[in-house]
Design an enzyme around this catalytic site. Structure first.
Site, PDB file in Angstrom:
ATOM      1  N   CYS A 170       0.805  -1.220   0.000  1.00 18.09           N
ATOM      2  CA  CYS A 170       0.000   0.000   0.000  1.00 18.09           C
ATOM      3  C   CYS A 170       0.840   1.273   0.000  1.00 18.09           C
ATOM      4  O   CYS A 170       0.355   2.340  -0.376  1.00 18.09           O
ATOM      5  CB  CYS A 170      -0.946   0.004   1.201  1.00 18.09           C
ATOM      6  SG  CYS A 170      -2.158  -1.337   1.173  1.00 18.09           S
ATOM      7  N   HIS A 187      -3.225   7.552   2.032  1.00 19.54           N
ATOM      8  CA  HIS A 187      -3.628   6.232   1.560  1.00 19.54           C
ATOM      9  C   HIS A 187      -5.052   5.970   2.041  1.00 19.54           C
ATOM     10  O   HIS A 187      -5.368   6.156   3.220  1.00 19.54           O
ATOM     11  CB  HIS A 187      -2.675   5.176   2.116  1.00 19.54           C
ATOM     12  CG  HIS A 187      -3.130   3.775   1.928  1.00 19.54           C
ATOM     13  ND1 HIS A 187      -3.632   3.308   0.723  1.00 19.54           N
ATOM     14  CD2 HIS A 187      -3.173   2.723   2.789  1.00 19.54           C
ATOM     15  CE1 HIS A 187      -3.959   2.045   0.856  1.00 19.54           C
ATOM     16  NE2 HIS A 187      -3.694   1.653   2.093  1.00 19.54           N
ATOM     17  N   ASN A 234     -10.060   0.217  -0.304  1.00 21.15           N
ATOM     18  CA  ASN A 234      -8.599   0.259  -0.268  1.00 21.15           C
ATOM     19  C   ASN A 234      -8.053  -0.321  -1.567  1.00 21.15           C
ATOM     20  O   ASN A 234      -8.124  -1.531  -1.782  1.00 21.15           O
ATOM     21  CB  ASN A 234      -8.102  -0.539   0.941  1.00 21.15           C
ATOM     22  CG  ASN A 234      -6.594  -0.485   1.112  1.00 21.15           C
ATOM     23  OD1 ASN A 234      -5.862  -0.090   0.213  1.00 21.15           O
ATOM     24  ND2 ASN A 234      -6.119  -0.906   2.259  1.00 21.15           N
TER      25      ASN A 234
END
Length: 323
Positions: free
Chosen positions: A114, A250, A280
């Site tokens: 990520c 993020h 996500n």
């Protein structure tokens, strides 16, 4: 004069298939309210059968090129952040190079889960500052739907697929914080925490594996480390959260985003949030949010923007950019 790497264009791509929270109720002990209360996510996009990471990355790249008014051969390099490349090799970046019709330069992948886009962005910045490239296409793209355990409600409801891209271009400034471009960055990793967020398979184990996560531990590390890395990058410039126009974090979990902003002393009105619509998307989430933020009219020329992310590894970092 000081060389900087400034953002010339942005773009993103999302698969057509939208999966609402309510659709999980048929197979999981879950509900729209349960997912929203824990993550802020309302829906996510899933890649179609046969649609790959490089397919989505190429479409995001083309959108960024159009936004910048450039063609593929105006690009010297591609740095693509992904944990879900089409094949073991060659890199997804070289596939994108071919798909967009870029006949020169070079391309390669970066893997920091990520946090991948942060690592790719700082890598591309280094290419420009060292004179290796004038323009670099930096992409984050993921098909996390292919590594989900669909019986684990603690993970499968959180992730989606997509791609985002930015074009970095060499510019010059006077060396001050008013310069356009990347002003500072901070990268970190700590392999001691690999067991709290990982995939239990890979090439050397002859399995694809599924994503595994200790949610509470990830949450604790995320809030602490995201606020810390942002402060570190800003301190290099003699700045604080009060100087920031936009945080583009993020997009993992709305509670993490809110807690991090609070630790930085930045109100949510100055945070770009897309997690509700995309879930996500791992390495794709920041460039996707940058593209959406620009399209919404939130991010404007001259704004001071902080991007920050944490992912498996653990790996985390931040970049301060003058738009």
């Amino acid at each position: 004069m000081t060389t900087r790497a400034a953002i010339r264009g942005v773009g993103h791509y999302l698969p057509e298939k939208v999966f609402e929270n309510s659709e999980f109720a048929a197979t999981l002990d879950s509900s729209d309210e349960w997912i929203r209360s824990r993550s802020g996510i309302e829906r996510r996009h899933f890649a179609a059968e046969g649609e790959t990471t490089s397919d989505m990355a190429a479409k995001a790249a083309e959108a960024a090129l159009a936004d910048a008014g450039l063609g593929p051969d105006d690009i010297d390099a591609i740095v693509l952040a992904t944990s879900t490349a089409d094949l073991t090799f060659p890199s997804a970046a070289t596939m994108v190079q071919d798909k967009i019709g870029m006949t020169g330069g070079f391309a390669y992948d970066v893997q920091a889960v990520c946090a991948g886009f942060i690592f790719a962005l700082t890598n591309a910045n280094g290419l420009i500052l060292s004179g290796q490239a004038e323009r670099v296409l930096v992409i984050g793209a993921e098909t996390f739907s292919r590594i989900m355990d669909w019986t684990d409600r603690g993970t499968c409801v959180l992730f989606g697929d997509g791609a985002g891209a930015v074009i970095l271009e060499r510019v010059t400034g006077d060396g001050s914080n008013a310069d356009r471009g990347i002003l500072a960055s901070d990268l970190n990793s700590d392999g001691r925490y690999r067991d709290i967020l990982y995939v239990d398979g890979g090439v050397s184990t002859h399995t694809t594996g599924h994503l595994r996560m200790q949610g509470k531990e990830v949450f604790r590390h995320a809030v602490e480390k995201l606020a810390s890395t942002a402060h570190t990058a800003l301190e290099k410039l003699g700045l604080t959260g009060a100087d920031v126009d936009w945080i583009v974090p993020h997009q993992a979990n709305l509670r993490i985003i809110k807690a991090t902003a609070q630790k930085m002393g930045v109100p949510m009105e100055r945070v770009v949030v897309t997690v509700q619509d995309h879930g996500n998307t791992s390495a794709a989430s920041i460039p996707l949010a940058l593209s959406v933020g620009k399209a919404r009219g939130q991010i404007k020329p001259g704004d001071l923007v902080v991007v920050e992310a944490i992912g498996g590894g653990l790996a985390w970092g931040s970049v301060v950019i003058r738009w």
